[in-house]
Design a protein around this motif. Structure first.
Motif, PDB file in Angstrom:
ATOM      1  N   ARG A 147      51.866  71.384  13.905  1.00 49.70           N
ATOM      2  CA  ARG A 147      51.257  70.118  14.307  1.00 49.70           C
ATOM      3  C   ARG A 147      51.767  69.499  15.579  1.00 49.70           C
ATOM      4  O   ARG A 147      51.214  69.157  16.476  1.00 49.70           O
ATOM      5  CB  ARG A 147      51.311  69.200  13.248  1.00 49.70           C
ATOM      6  CG  ARG A 147      50.540  69.415  12.055  1.00 49.70           C
ATOM      7  CD  ARG A 147      50.664  68.656  10.851  1.00 49.70           C
ATOM      8  NE  ARG A 147      50.150  67.272  11.180  1.00 49.70           N
ATOM      9  CZ  ARG A 147      49.938  66.360  10.531  1.00 49.70           C
ATOM     10  NH1 ARG A 147      50.483  66.324   9.232  1.00 49.70           N
ATOM     11  NH2 ARG A 147      49.246  65.175  10.774  1.00 49.70           N
ATOM     12  N   THR A 195      54.322  71.677  10.051  1.00 47.04           N
ATOM     13  CA  THR A 195      54.800  70.468  10.661  1.00 47.04           C
ATOM     14  C   THR A 195      54.958  70.908  12.352  1.00 47.04           C
ATOM     15  O   THR A 195      54.636  70.403  13.278  1.00 47.04           O
ATOM     16  CB  THR A 195      56.106  70.078  10.162  1.00 47.04           C
ATOM     17  OG1 THR A 195      55.807  69.431   8.995  1.00 47.04           O
ATOM     18  CG2 THR A 195      56.544  68.823  11.195  1.00 47.04           C
ATOM     19  N   GLU A 196      55.685  72.205  12.365  1.00 49.93           N
ATOM     20  CA  GLU A 196      56.012  72.684  13.889  1.00 49.93           C
ATOM     21  C   GLU A 196      54.615  73.046  14.428  1.00 49.93           C
ATOM     22  O   GLU A 196      54.415  72.765  15.653  1.00 49.93           O
ATOM     23  CB  GLU A 196      56.712  73.917  13.626  1.00 49.93           C
ATOM     24  CG  GLU A 196      58.157  73.618  13.238  1.00 49.93           C
ATOM     25  CD  GLU A 196      59.243  74.812  13.685  1.00 49.93           C
ATOM     26  OE1 GLU A 196      58.778  75.969  13.861  1.00 49.93           O
ATOM     27  OE2 GLU A 196      60.358  74.688  13.449  1.00 49.93           O
ATOM     28  N   ILE A 255      55.676  63.571  14.312  1.00 49.08           N
ATOM     29  CA  ILE A 255      54.719  64.060  13.435  1.00 49.08           C
ATOM     30  C   ILE A 255      54.738  63.575  12.111  1.00 49.08           C
ATOM     31  O   ILE A 255      53.892  62.981  11.257  1.00 49.08           O
ATOM     32  CB  ILE A 255      54.623  65.664  13.319  1.00 49.08           C
ATOM     33  CG1 ILE A 255      54.316  66.098  14.819  1.00 49.08           C
ATOM     34  CG2 ILE A 255      53.624  65.963  12.409  1.00 49.08           C
ATOM     35  CD1 ILE A 255      53.027  65.685  15.455  1.00 49.08           C
ATOM     36  N   GLU A 256      55.956  63.817  11.399  1.00 48.65           N
ATOM     37  CA  GLU A 256      56.138  63.225  10.100  1.00 48.65           C
ATOM     38  C   GLU A 256      56.048  61.823   9.905  1.00 48.65           C
ATOM     39  O   GLU A 256      55.662  61.324   8.901  1.00 48.65           O
ATOM     40  CB  GLU A 256      57.591  63.736   9.435  1.00 48.65           C
ATOM     41  CG  GLU A 256      57.713  64.969   9.472  1.00 48.65           C
ATOM     42  CD  GLU A 256      59.284  65.504   9.202  1.00 48.65           C
ATOM     43  OE1 GLU A 256      59.356  66.685   8.720  1.00 48.65           O
ATOM     44  OE2 GLU A 256      60.298  64.879   9.537  1.00 48.65           O
ATOM     45  N   ASN A 274      52.229  61.129  10.107  1.00 50.54           N
ATOM     46  CA  ASN A 274      51.336  62.060   9.274  1.00 50.54           C
ATOM     47  C   ASN A 274      49.736  61.991   9.268  1.00 50.54           C
ATOM     48  O   ASN A 274      48.890  62.928   9.289  1.00 50.54           O
ATOM     49  CB  ASN A 274      51.740  62.057   8.008  1.00 50.54           C
ATOM     50  CG  ASN A 274      51.398  63.481   7.181  1.00 50.54           C
ATOM     51  OD1 ASN A 274      51.268  64.428   7.749  1.00 50.54           O
ATOM     52  ND2 ASN A 274      50.566  63.285   5.785  1.00 50.54           N
ATOM     53  N   ARG A 305      59.261  67.015  15.702  1.00 51.40           N
ATOM     54  CA  ARG A 305      59.063  67.040  14.166  1.00 51.40           C
ATOM     55  C   ARG A 305      59.013  65.508  13.780  1.00 51.40           C
ATOM     56  O   ARG A 305      58.241  65.623  12.875  1.00 51.40           O
ATOM     57  CB  ARG A 305      60.114  67.848  13.815  1.00 51.40           C
ATOM     58  CG  ARG A 305      59.892  68.078  12.171  1.00 51.40           C
ATOM     59  CD  ARG A 305      60.937  69.076  11.535  1.00 51.40           C
ATOM     60  NE  ARG A 305      60.513  69.571  10.553  1.00 51.40           N
ATOM     61  CZ  ARG A 305      60.050  70.860  10.231  1.00 51.40           C
ATOM     62  NH1 ARG A 305      59.686  71.570  11.217  1.00 51.40           N
ATOM     63  NH2 ARG A 305      59.590  71.121   8.886  1.00 51.40           N
TER      64      ARG A 305
END
Length: 380
Positions: free
Chosen positions: A47, A44-45, A372-373, A376, A369
């Motif tokens: 991304r 995730t980071e 991004i989540e 997705n 973060r």
């Protein structure tokens, strides 16, 4: 529009500006790619890091293409000779650059940590290898490249690929890599939040220090152990391209500093490169990081301009046949060609600058973060 002498000087300045534009924009992307494995600790980071440049990296490539096209059109002898002397290095660079668009476009096509991690490694290689090779190439230019021309102006290169990676060239490569990483780190420090921004700020401090040390060491070597090139006779700045018959060139240790000694104001250029790198490292810890990023960009400009003005008027000196060295006076296209190209630049360069600024303004935000989540399947 302009006389031939003025056009030669103008195009020397334009190509210098294009190189700075490439280093500031695409160099930022390469710096981010090089930092990817270190400032991001999970997918995730990573991304988050990639999405800070996802909207800009391909547009920034325009500067790289423009530099190549300008070299081909304005300095065709330099273009041809460089592809002979640096052929394998350029092929290595191009094949590594291929990994960047593939990595950006394919890393999220499959929802697999292994798949994404492997593409992240490709992005790292595609960012760091070109950064290193660019620095090594400029380091070899400062030492002279072993080439010569025959009576038909056919170039012969007598060096080897491994010979390019000599001590001074490798130090120049460290200058280039640290410059890109510092710039990418200042970008991430103002475009990300929390942990990624904190790690990026530390990276900016580290690589700004590496840049200062390596750039200072390279300058010391230029002053004490690297032979510079000097033109002993007078060259007609209005003459057509005749690089093998119009000048007498000798070499002397420390000669690359002659322009700085003759015009002390030029010492502001390396000073800018060093001082602005220090400022970028100090300011990177503060939010927002716009001042650190600006200082980093000015440091890059100072480093590139230092090299350009130290070599002036040489573009590609020859270590094996100094009289065949290529300069801005005798390795250029015709007056008509330079005039036509200048018109093209006057029209299209402002357009490039305007749409680039517009893109950055419209896409400007802190990538988090949570973003991004929550997105997705739409983020990289």
């Amino acid at each position: 529009m302009f006389d031939y002498e003025s056009l030669k000087l103008i195009w020397w300045l334009i190509i210098g500006i294009l190189l700075i534009g490439f280093a500031v924009t695409d160099g930022m992307d390469m710096g981010v790619g090089g930092l990817l494995p270190f400032v991001a600790k999970d997918d995730t980071e990573r991304r988050v890091v990639i999405n800070t440049i996802a909207a800009h990296w391909d547009g920034n490539q325009v500067w790289f293409i423009t530099v190549g096209a300008s070299l081909f059109a304005a300095w065709p002898m330099v273009y041809a000779t460089a592809f002979s002397g640096f052929y394998f290095a350029m092929m290595l660079t191009l094949f590594c650059l291929f990994l960047r668009p593939l990595g950006f476009d394919y890393r999220s096509k499959i929802d697999s940590p292994t798949w994404r991690y492997n593409w992240d490694k490709a992005l790292f290689v595609g960012s760091m290898v070109p950064s290193l090779v660019f620095g090594v190439a400029f380091g070899n230019l400062l030492q002279g490249v072993p080439f010569s021309f025959d009576e038909f102006m056919r170039v012969t290169y007598t060096g080897s690929f491994l010979a390019l990676f000599n001590p001074f060239a490798l130090i120049s490569g460290v200058v280039s890599v640290s410059m890109m990483l510092m710039h990418g780190a200042t970008w991430l420090s103002m475009r990300t939040d929390e942990h990624v921004a904190a790690r990026s700020a530390k990276a900016a401090q580290i690589f700004s220090a590496v840049l200062v040390v390596s750039f200072s060491l390279a300058g010391l070597m230029i002053a004490t152990s690297i032979d510079g090139f000097i033109i002993q006779n007078t060259i007609d700045p209005l003459a057509l391209a005749q690089p093998t018959t119009t000048k007498v060139v000798v070499t002397a240790t420390g000669a690359w500093l002659n322009n700085f000694n003759a015009h002390p104001i030029l010492w502001l250029l390396p000073t800018t490169g060093i001082v602005m790198a220090v400022i970028a490292g100090l300011l990177a810890r503060f939010k927002p990081g716009g001042l650190a990023f600006t200082a980093s960009a000015l440091s890059i400009a100072g480093v590139i301009l230092t090299m350009g003005f130290s070599m002036f008027p040489f573009i590609m000196p020859s270590s094996s046949m100094p009289n065949h060295s290529l300069t801005l006076w005798d390795a250029v296209s015709s007056e008509k060609t330079l005039n036509i190209m200048l018109i093209v630049v006057v029209v299209f360069l402002p357009i490039i600058l305007c749409y680039t600024a517009w893109c950055y303004k419209k896409m400007w935000r802190t990538v988090t973060r949570e973003e991004i989540e929550d997105n997705n399947y739409t983020s990289y």
